[in-house]
Design a protein around this motif. Structure first.
Motif, short mmCIF file in Angstrom:
data_model
loop_
_atom_site.label_atom_id
_atom_site.label_comp_id
_atom_site.label_asym_id
_atom_site.label_seq_id
_atom_site.Cartn_x
_atom_site.Cartn_y
_atom_site.Cartn_z
N PRO A 101 0.80 -1.23 0.00
CA PRO A 101 0.00 0.00 0.00
C PRO A 101 0.83 1.27 0.00
CG PRO A 101 -0.08 -1.05 2.16
CD PRO A 101 0.63 -2.00 1.25
N VAL A 102 2.10 1.20 0.44
CA VAL A 102 2.97 2.38 0.47
C VAL A 102 4.24 2.07 -0.32
CG1 VAL A 102 4.29 3.97 1.91
CG2 VAL A 102 2.10 3.10 2.72
N ASP A 103 4.53 2.90 -1.32
CA ASP A 103 5.74 2.77 -2.11
C ASP A 103 6.91 3.38 -1.33
OD1 ASP A 103 7.81 3.53 -4.14
OD2 ASP A 103 6.35 2.65 -5.50
N THR A 104 8.09 2.78 -1.43
CA THR A 104 9.26 3.32 -0.71
C THR A 104 9.59 4.74 -1.16
OG1 THR A 104 10.71 2.22 -2.32
CG2 THR A 104 10.29 1.08 -0.24
N GLY A 105 9.22 5.08 -2.40
CA GLY A 105 9.47 6.43 -2.89
C GLY A 105 8.73 7.50 -2.11
N VAL A 106 7.63 7.13 -1.47
CA VAL A 106 6.87 8.09 -0.66
C VAL A 106 7.75 8.63 0.46
CG1 VAL A 106 4.89 8.33 0.90
CG2 VAL A 106 4.66 7.05 -1.23
N PHE A 107 8.68 7.82 0.94
CA PHE A 107 9.63 8.30 1.95
C PHE A 107 10.86 8.93 1.30
CE2 PHE A 107 13.53 7.71 4.34
CZ PHE A 107 13.22 8.29 5.55
N PHE A 108 11.47 8.23 0.35
CA PHE A 108 12.77 8.67 -0.16
C PHE A 108 12.70 9.96 -0.98
CE2 PHE A 108 13.96 4.16 0.58
CZ PHE A 108 15.05 4.40 1.38
N ILE A 109 11.63 10.16 -1.73
CA ILE A 109 11.58 11.35 -2.59
C ILE A 109 11.51 12.64 -1.78
CG2 ILE A 109 10.17 12.55 -4.32
CD1 ILE A 109 9.63 9.74 -5.52
N PRO A 110 10.60 12.78 -0.79
CA PRO A 110 10.60 14.03 -0.01
C PRO A 110 11.89 14.24 0.78
CG PRO A 110 8.58 12.78 0.37
CD PRO A 110 9.48 11.91 -0.42
N PHE A 111 12.45 13.17 1.34
CA PHE A 111 13.68 13.33 2.10
C PHE A 111 14.85 13.71 1.19
CE2 PHE A 111 11.47 11.92 5.71
CZ PHE A 111 12.28 12.07 6.83
N SER A 112 14.89 13.13 -0.01
CA SER A 112 15.95 13.48 -0.96
C SER A 112 15.79 14.94 -1.41
CB SER A 112 15.90 12.56 -2.18
OG SER A 112 16.16 11.22 -1.80
N ALA A 113 14.54 15.36 -1.62
CA ALA A 113 14.29 16.77 -2.00
C ALA A 113 14.73 17.71 -0.89
CB ALA A 113 12.81 16.96 -2.32
N ALA A 114 14.39 17.36 0.36
CA ALA A 114 14.81 18.19 1.50
C ALA A 114 16.33 18.25 1.61
CB ALA A 114 14.19 17.67 2.79
N MET A 115 16.98 17.12 1.33
CA MET A 115 18.45 17.07 1.39
C MET A 115 19.06 17.96 0.30
SD MET A 115 20.66 15.60 3.31
CE MET A 115 22.41 15.30 3.39
N MET A 116 18.45 17.97 -0.87
CA MET A 116 18.97 18.82 -1.95
C MET A 116 18.80 20.29 -1.59
SD MET A 116 18.20 17.05 -5.60
CE MET A 116 19.17 18.30 -6.39
N ILE A 117 17.64 20.64 -1.03
CA ILE A 117 17.40 22.03 -0.62
C ILE A 117 18.42 22.43 0.45
CG2 ILE A 117 15.78 23.53 0.61
CD1 ILE A 117 13.52 21.91 -0.81
N ALA A 118 18.61 21.55 1.44
CA ALA A 118 19.57 21.85 2.50
C ALA A 118 20.98 21.97 1.95
CB ALA A 118 19.51 20.75 3.56
N GLY A 119 21.36 21.04 1.07
CA GLY A 119 22.71 21.04 0.52
C GLY A 119 23.00 22.27 -0.33
N PHE A 120 22.10 22.55 -1.28
CA PHE A 120 22.33 23.71 -2.15
C PHE A 120 22.16 25.02 -1.40
CE2 PHE A 120 21.78 20.65 -5.65
CZ PHE A 120 22.89 20.99 -6.40
N GLY A 121 21.28 25.03 -0.37
CA GLY A 121 21.15 26.23 0.45
C GLY A 121 22.44 26.53 1.20
N ALA A 122 23.02 25.49 1.80
CA ALA A 122 24.29 25.67 2.52
C ALA A 122 25.41 26.09 1.57
CB ALA A 122 24.67 24.38 3.24
N LEU A 123 25.43 25.48 0.39
CA LEU A 123 26.47 25.80 -0.58
C LEU A 123 26.35 27.23 -1.07
CD1 LEU A 123 28.88 24.82 -2.23
CD2 LEU A 123 27.27 23.95 -3.94
N ALA A 124 25.12 27.67 -1.36
CA ALA A 124 24.91 29.04 -1.84
C ALA A 124 25.26 30.05 -0.75
CB ALA A 124 23.46 29.21 -2.29
N ALA A 125 24.80 29.79 0.48
CA ALA A 125 25.06 30.74 1.57
C ALA A 125 26.53 30.78 1.94
CB ALA A 125 24.21 30.38 2.79
N GLY A 126 27.21 29.64 1.83
CA GLY A 126 28.61 29.59 2.22
C GLY A 126 29.58 29.59 1.06
N TRP A 127 29.13 30.06 -0.10
CA TRP A 127 29.96 29.99 -1.30
C TRP A 127 31.27 30.76 -1.17
CZ3 TRP A 127 30.33 26.81 -5.12
CH2 TRP A 127 31.11 27.14 -6.22
#
Length: 200
Positions: free
Chosen positions: A55-81
């Motif tokens: 009833p629940v695909d593993t992507g339901v967990f991994f996709i939002p967490f991966s998106a949050a990780m990308m936002i966090a990563g690129f946010g840190a990189l941009a702010a600390g460039w």
């Protein structure tokens, strides 16, 4: 500089708080779920976590967490460039690492997932033999260890950056050519993210 430091550290904390569960879930996915469905293909492929039986695909967990990780990563990189490279490389790992893992997922794992799943349920879309399914399942597991290594680096790098003192000196401004290349790279990344989300 104080604002840049605060913003960078906030994004680094987000990367750590998201990266820990992401790494743990990836280990569970590989050792437990993939360990089950890849144990004795083709018979074990029926345990792949897709379709009506799950009833629940593993992507339901991994996709939002991966998106949050990308936002966090690129946010840190941009702010600390403007930080020196001795510090900035740790800001590159979460963003670039997760991006490369998503590209690997699209290029390698999506086609293998589809082929193995269709073979396991004897779908009309099945395109592989029993022997190929055995080889492919082993390749899937071997490649997934790369995702584990990438997720580990994406978690450890921001954690390490948080434990180090903030650099007191800014790096020199990038020349116009470098800035133009950065704009092109960021445009390509944004296009890939839009394409990825539209194909989920």
């Amino acid at each position: 500089m104080a604002n840049r430091r605060s913003i960078t550290r906030a994004f680094l904390w987000l990367a750590v708080l998201v990266g820990g569960p992401l790494l743990g879930a990836k280990l569970f996915d590989l050792l437990v779920l993939a360990g089950a469905w890849s144990a004795h293909p083709p018979a074990s492929l029926a345990m792949m976590p897709y379709g009506k039986a799950w009833p629940v695909d593993t992507g339901v967990f991994f996709i939002p967490f991966s998106a949050a990780m990308m936002i966090a990563g690129f946010g840190a990189l941009a702010a600390g460039w403007r930080t020196p490279w001795r510090y900035r490389w740790m800001l590159c790992l979460p963003s670039i690492g997760i991006l490369l893992l998503l590209i690997l997922t699209v290029v390698a794992f999506w086609p293998m997932n589809a082929a193995l799943y269709h073979h396991g349920i004897h779908s009309p879309k099945d395109t592989i033999t029993d022997a190929q399914s055995i080889v492919m399942a082993k390749q899937w597991v071997a490649l997934d260890w790369l995702r584990i290594l990438g997720a580990t680096a994406a978690f450890v790098a921001p954690l390490r950056a948080l434990t180090l003192p903030w650099p007191q000196n800014d790096a020199p401004k990038d020349p116009p050519v470098v800035r133009a290349l950065l704009v092109l790279v960021l445009g390509g990344i944004a296009a890939f993210i839009v394409w990825f989300v539209s194909n989920i």
